[in-house]
Design a protein around this motif. Sequence first.
Motif, PDB file in Angstrom:
ATOM      1  N   GLU A 151       7.156  -3.700  -3.930  1.00 28.15           N
ATOM      2  CA  GLU A 151       5.832  -3.621  -4.573  1.00 28.15           C
ATOM      3  C   GLU A 151       4.927  -4.761  -4.096  1.00 28.15           C
ATOM      4  OE1 GLU A 151       6.399  -3.405  -8.807  1.00 28.15           O
ATOM      5  OE2 GLU A 151       7.091  -1.315  -8.717  1.00 28.15           O
ATOM      6  N   LEU A 155       1.196  -4.732  -2.112  1.00 26.30           N
ATOM      7  CA  LEU A 155      -0.006  -5.446  -2.555  1.00 26.30           C
ATOM      8  C   LEU A 155      -0.509  -6.405  -1.472  1.00 26.30           C
ATOM      9  CD1 LEU A 155       0.886  -6.191  -6.295  1.00 26.30           C
ATOM     10  CD2 LEU A 155      -0.445  -4.291  -5.334  1.00 26.30           C
ATOM     11  N   TYR A 192       2.061   4.480  -8.087  1.00 24.22           N
ATOM     12  CA  TYR A 192       0.838   3.945  -7.489  1.00 24.22           C
ATOM     13  C   TYR A 192       0.416   2.700  -8.249  1.00 24.22           C
ATOM     14  CZ  TYR A 192      -1.795   5.939 -11.396  1.00 24.22           C
ATOM     15  OH  TYR A 192      -2.269   6.230 -12.643  1.00 24.22           O
ATOM     16  N   TYR A 193      -0.318   1.839  -7.576  1.00 22.46           N
ATOM     17  CA  TYR A 193      -0.775   0.617  -8.227  1.00 22.46           C
ATOM     18  C   TYR A 193      -2.037   0.927  -9.016  1.00 22.46           C
ATOM     19  CZ  TYR A 193      -1.974  -4.198  -9.108  1.00 22.46           C
ATOM     20  OH  TYR A 193      -2.264  -5.383  -9.732  1.00 22.46           O
ATOM     21  N   ASP A 194      -1.977   0.634 -10.311  1.00 19.51           N
ATOM     22  CA  ASP A 194      -3.117   0.855 -11.193  1.00 19.51           C
ATOM     23  C   ASP A 194      -3.847  -0.476 -11.341  1.00 19.51           C
ATOM     24  OD1 ASP A 194      -4.730   0.967 -13.568  1.00 19.51           O
ATOM     25  OD2 ASP A 194      -3.661   2.806 -14.123  1.00 19.51           O
ATOM     26  N   ASP A 195      -5.057  -0.540 -10.754  1.00 22.69           N
ATOM     27  CA  ASP A 195      -5.806  -1.812 -10.773  1.00 22.69           C
ATOM     28  C   ASP A 195      -6.072  -2.278 -12.191  1.00 22.69           C
ATOM     29  OD1 ASP A 195      -6.254  -2.491  -8.002  1.00 22.69           O
ATOM     30  OD2 ASP A 195      -7.437  -0.652  -7.895  1.00 22.69           O
ATOM     31  N   ASP A 199      -0.384  -3.057 -12.498  1.00 21.85           N
ATOM     32  CA  ASP A 199       1.029  -2.736 -12.323  1.00 21.85           C
ATOM     33  C   ASP A 199       1.159  -1.377 -11.623  1.00 21.85           C
ATOM     34  OD1 ASP A 199       3.747  -3.027 -12.442  1.00 21.85           O
ATOM     35  OD2 ASP A 199       3.897  -2.914 -14.627  1.00 21.85           O
ATOM     36  N   PHE A 200       2.377  -1.098 -11.152  1.00 26.79           N
ATOM     37  CA  PHE A 200       2.654   0.212 -10.567  1.00 26.79           C
ATOM     38  C   PHE A 200       3.050   1.179 -11.679  1.00 26.79           C
ATOM     39  CE2 PHE A 200       2.856  -2.392  -6.843  1.00 26.79           C
ATOM     40  CZ  PHE A 200       2.513  -1.547  -5.794  1.00 26.79           C
TER      41      PHE A 200
END
Length: 209
Positions: A151, A155, A192-195, A199-200
């Motif tokens: 992860e 990023l 998916y990365y949630d802004d 977090d993913f």
Amino acid sequence: MSKWLLTETSGEREAFFAQEKDRLDSLAREGQSPDVMFIGCSDSRVLAESLMAARPGDLFVVRVIANIVPPPGSGESVLAAAIDYAIEVLKVNCIVVCGHTDCGGLRALERGLENGCPGNTADWMTHALPALESLKHQGLDGEELHDALVEQNVLLQLQHVRAYASVRQAETSGAVKVHGWVFDLSHRRMRYYDDALGDFVEFDPPAGP
Ligand SMILES: [Zn+2]
């Protein structure tokens, strides 16, 4: 002879061409206009088109070890060229950086690149070192460390993508969105990365028991 050479006569390719005939004819006539640039690992288990249910003409794909995007000024030009081409010529509206679990490149980084990693591969993997260093003080090891590194590396590579002037401008104007994903090989799930959450999170969480 490799079975892949034998498939020349297997008919599988011909069947695929027949199935996609209309689309391929149109793409040959009009050229490509993909919406998405997919940057993933070269790992043989990470198939961009399968993960995105994509067809010919949908994706502009670059796959490199550990889905690394060397930052601008690093002297590596493959990703730089592909990113500028995707943004400025193809005008994609989305860039996806997709990492995956059980990534051999990242496992080599965890072991220490001096421990049997081929020289050119070790040089390449240094572009992921800051991701490992960012986890140093968390006391993780084993699979926990690996999953966290997968992860963190996504990023880090997103930061590198956004450092390219073409991406920065396109993102600022709203022409392009940049996304980070992780493919969990064991469970065949995508995150998916949630802004907003920082977090993913899983796409389409499975239904309850
Ligand atoms: Zn990998």
